[in-house]
Motif scaffolding. Structure first.
Motif, PDB file in Angstrom:
ATOM      1  N   ILE A 172     -64.139 -44.101 -35.820  1.00  0.00           N
ATOM      2  CA  ILE A 172     -64.064 -44.221 -34.683  1.00  0.00           C
ATOM      3  C   ILE A 172     -62.441 -44.924 -34.333  1.00  0.00           C
ATOM      4  O   ILE A 172     -61.775 -44.588 -33.455  1.00  0.00           O
ATOM      5  CB  ILE A 172     -65.046 -44.915 -33.680  1.00  0.00           C
ATOM      6  N   GLY A 173     -62.148 -45.853 -35.337  1.00  0.00           N
ATOM      7  CA  GLY A 173     -60.936 -46.541 -35.283  1.00  0.00           C
ATOM      8  C   GLY A 173     -60.036 -45.418 -35.558  1.00  0.00           C
ATOM      9  O   GLY A 173     -58.870 -45.389 -34.788  1.00  0.00           O
ATOM     10  N   VAL A 174     -60.118 -44.809 -36.650  1.00  0.00           N
ATOM     11  CA  VAL A 174     -59.201 -43.496 -36.734  1.00  0.00           C
ATOM     12  C   VAL A 174     -58.876 -42.747 -35.718  1.00  0.00           C
ATOM     13  O   VAL A 174     -57.727 -42.361 -35.191  1.00  0.00           O
ATOM     14  CB  VAL A 174     -59.807 -42.657 -38.061  1.00  0.00           C
ATOM     15  N   LEU A 175     -59.931 -42.142 -34.937  1.00  0.00           N
ATOM     16  CA  LEU A 175     -59.865 -41.514 -33.849  1.00  0.00           C
ATOM     17  C   LEU A 175     -59.186 -41.818 -32.695  1.00  0.00           C
ATOM     18  O   LEU A 175     -58.282 -41.301 -31.999  1.00  0.00           O
ATOM     19  CB  LEU A 175     -61.240 -41.028 -33.268  1.00  0.00           C
ATOM     20  N   TYR A 176     -59.246 -43.323 -32.532  1.00  0.00           N
ATOM     21  CA  TYR A 176     -58.508 -43.952 -31.378  1.00  0.00           C
ATOM     22  C   TYR A 176     -57.011 -43.909 -31.965  1.00  0.00           C
ATOM     23  O   TYR A 176     -55.876 -43.754 -31.083  1.00  0.00           O
ATOM     24  CB  TYR A 176     -59.076 -45.461 -31.219  1.00  0.00           C
ATOM     25  N   ALA A 177     -56.689 -44.157 -33.152  1.00  0.00           N
ATOM     26  CA  ALA A 177     -55.312 -43.838 -33.603  1.00  0.00           C
ATOM     27  C   ALA A 177     -54.673 -42.597 -33.496  1.00  0.00           C
ATOM     28  O   ALA A 177     -53.634 -42.520 -33.154  1.00  0.00           O
ATOM     29  CB  ALA A 177     -55.347 -44.600 -34.899  1.00  0.00           C
ATOM     30  N   LEU A 178     -55.465 -41.677 -33.599  1.00  0.00           N
ATOM     31  CA  LEU A 178     -55.088 -40.364 -33.539  1.00  0.00           C
ATOM     32  C   LEU A 178     -54.912 -39.894 -32.181  1.00  0.00           C
ATOM     33  O   LEU A 178     -53.831 -39.093 -31.857  1.00  0.00           O
ATOM     34  CB  LEU A 178     -56.029 -39.293 -34.269  1.00  0.00           C
ATOM     35  N   SER A 179     -55.764 -40.065 -31.308  1.00  0.00           N
ATOM     36  CA  SER A 179     -55.813 -39.700 -29.825  1.00  0.00           C
ATOM     37  C   SER A 179     -56.856 -40.549 -29.035  1.00  0.00           C
ATOM     38  O   SER A 179     -58.007 -40.529 -29.161  1.00  0.00           O
ATOM     39  CB  SER A 179     -56.140 -38.583 -29.773  1.00  0.00           C
ATOM     40  N   PHE A 180     -56.241 -41.421 -28.237  1.00  0.00           N
ATOM     41  CA  PHE A 180     -57.096 -42.434 -27.356  1.00  0.00           C
ATOM     42  C   PHE A 180     -58.012 -41.596 -26.406  1.00  0.00           C
ATOM     43  O   PHE A 180     -59.098 -41.984 -26.656  1.00  0.00           O
ATOM     44  CB  PHE A 180     -55.933 -43.317 -26.777  1.00  0.00           C
ATOM     45  N   LYS A 181     -57.470 -40.722 -25.837  1.00  0.00           N
ATOM     46  CA  LYS A 181     -58.370 -39.616 -24.966  1.00  0.00           C
ATOM     47  C   LYS A 181     -59.549 -39.090 -25.606  1.00  0.00           C
ATOM     48  O   LYS A 181     -60.683 -39.274 -25.109  1.00  0.00           O
ATOM     49  CB  LYS A 181     -57.612 -38.829 -24.113  1.00  0.00           C
ATOM     50  N   SER A 182     -59.258 -38.490 -27.051  1.00  0.00           N
ATOM     51  CA  SER A 182     -60.240 -37.964 -27.649  1.00  0.00           C
ATOM     52  C   SER A 182     -61.294 -38.943 -28.164  1.00  0.00           C
ATOM     53  O   SER A 182     -62.548 -38.911 -27.963  1.00  0.00           O
ATOM     54  CB  SER A 182     -59.775 -37.337 -29.084  1.00  0.00           C
ATOM     55  N   ALA A 183     -61.035 -40.103 -28.484  1.00  0.00           N
ATOM     56  CA  ALA A 183     -61.791 -41.113 -28.958  1.00  0.00           C
ATOM     57  C   ALA A 183     -62.508 -41.597 -27.991  1.00  0.00           C
ATOM     58  O   ALA A 183     -63.800 -42.004 -27.815  1.00  0.00           O
ATOM     59  CB  ALA A 183     -61.108 -42.222 -29.624  1.00  0.00           C
ATOM     60  N   LEU A 184     -62.179 -41.907 -26.736  1.00  0.00           N
ATOM     61  CA  LEU A 184     -62.829 -42.076 -25.518  1.00  0.00           C
ATOM     62  C   LEU A 184     -64.084 -41.367 -25.043  1.00  0.00           C
ATOM     63  O   LEU A 184     -64.970 -41.853 -24.993  1.00  0.00           O
ATOM     64  CB  LEU A 184     -61.862 -42.410 -24.213  1.00  0.00           C
ATOM     65  N   ILE A 185     -63.699 -40.108 -25.006  1.00  0.00           N
ATOM     66  CA  ILE A 185     -64.508 -38.934 -24.850  1.00  0.00           C
ATOM     67  C   ILE A 185     -65.960 -39.058 -25.918  1.00  0.00           C
ATOM     68  O   ILE A 185     -67.254 -39.263 -25.455  1.00  0.00           O
ATOM     69  CB  ILE A 185     -64.051 -37.664 -25.025  1.00  0.00           C
ATOM     70  N   VAL A 186     -65.494 -39.362 -27.076  1.00  0.00           N
ATOM     71  CA  VAL A 186     -66.544 -39.240 -28.097  1.00  0.00           C
ATOM     72  C   VAL A 186     -67.238 -40.539 -28.013  1.00  0.00           C
ATOM     73  O   VAL A 186     -68.519 -40.525 -28.029  1.00  0.00           O
ATOM     74  CB  VAL A 186     -65.914 -39.045 -29.665  1.00  0.00           C
ATOM     75  N   SER A 187     -66.656 -41.725 -27.708  1.00  0.00           N
ATOM     76  CA  SER A 187     -67.252 -42.803 -27.687  1.00  0.00           C
ATOM     77  C   SER A 187     -68.460 -42.778 -26.557  1.00  0.00           C
ATOM     78  O   SER A 187     -69.420 -43.195 -26.598  1.00  0.00           O
ATOM     79  CB  SER A 187     -66.305 -44.070 -27.436  1.00  0.00           C
ATOM     80  N   LEU A 188     -68.082 -42.270 -25.352  1.00  0.00           N
ATOM     81  CA  LEU A 188     -68.627 -42.206 -24.070  1.00  0.00           C
ATOM     82  C   LEU A 188     -69.909 -41.144 -24.435  1.00  0.00           C
ATOM     83  O   LEU A 188     -70.966 -41.538 -24.206  1.00  0.00           O
ATOM     84  CB  LEU A 188     -68.005 -41.566 -22.904  1.00  0.00           C
ATOM     85  N   PHE A 189     -69.912 -40.197 -25.294  1.00  0.00           N
ATOM     86  CA  PHE A 189     -70.916 -39.235 -25.515  1.00  0.00           C
ATOM     87  C   PHE A 189     -71.694 -40.017 -26.769  1.00  0.00           C
ATOM     88  O   PHE A 189     -73.044 -39.816 -26.553  1.00  0.00           O
ATOM     89  CB  PHE A 189     -70.154 -38.162 -26.404  1.00  0.00           C
ATOM     90  N   TRP A 190     -71.164 -40.803 -27.616  1.00  0.00           N
ATOM     91  CA  TRP A 190     -72.034 -41.470 -28.522  1.00  0.00           C
ATOM     92  C   TRP A 190     -72.909 -42.635 -27.632  1.00  0.00           C
ATOM     93  O   TRP A 190     -74.215 -42.570 -27.950  1.00  0.00           O
ATOM     94  CB  TRP A 190     -71.182 -42.319 -29.497  1.00  0.00           C
TER      95      TRP A 190
END
Length: 196
Positions: free
Chosen positions: A110-128
């Motif tokens: 999830i740290g990696v994902l936030y580095a690659l794309s904040f919006k994508s990571a936020l969506i995945v975090s909310l899904f989780w």
């Protein structure tokens, strides 16, 4: 470029290999490998040591994925950043400091994902969070999130390199959860319970 990339990849792997769950557990007099699920991740640290320790491990494991990948975006081309993202998760899951064993990679990913794309990571975090709050299963939330992360990243970023990296990371996380998946299908997987 090649030497710099190799050195940066080695640094990323070594940083991500630091077993913060084990270190934090030992600071509290616990070897998390011998208690709870035996995993060095934030979930087991929370079960064995407590909430504050678990949150600390989650933050540290996330940062060791986020920091090297985030800064690599200012140094290397997209395809190399994607490779470094994969290296970070491999470092956590197959740590050189633990004889190439390690955690399940969720916090680091999830740290990696936030580095690659904040919006994508936020969506995945909310899904989780939604799956976890609905079912109470950390493992189910993690596996399903790993399964959708690459598609979310593809839609948001449009980067084939990032998408492929996220897809491979998702496969690693699902593989590391194979025992959880088996227990879940057999009805033996434990719901997450906080320990104060």
């Amino acid at each position: 470029m090649e030497i710099n990339l190799i050195l940066y990849a080695v640094f990323t792997y070594l940083l991500a290999s630091i077993p913060f769950g084990l270190i934090v557990g030992k600071l509290f007099g616990k070897d998390v490998r011998k208690e709870g699920s035996g995993n060095i991740g934030a979930t087991n640290v929370t079960r064995v040591v407590g909430k504050k320790a678990g949150i600390l491990v989650f933050i540290l494991d996330s940062l060791k994925g986020f920091l090297p990948v985030y800064f690599s975006k200012y140094i290397f081309e997209t395809k190399y950043v994607a490779i470094l993202a994969l290296v970070a998760v491999l470092g956590h899951c197959f740590s050189i400091f633990l004889k190439f064993k390690g955690g399940k990679g969720v916090a680091t990913a999830i740290g990696v994902l936030y580095a690659l794309s904040f919006k994508s990571a936020l969506i995945v975090s909310l899904f989780w969070l939604g799956v976890f709050l609905t079912t109470g299963y950390v493992s189910l939330a993690s596996v399903l999130s790993a399964g959708i992360s690459w598609s979310v990243l593809h839609v948001i970023s449009g980067s084939i390199e990032y998408t492929l990296s996220a897809f491979l990371i998702g496969l690693i996380i699902i593989f590391k959860h194979k025992d959880n998946i088996k227990r879940f299908l057999e009805g033996r997987e434990n719901r997450f319970i906080y320990k104060d």
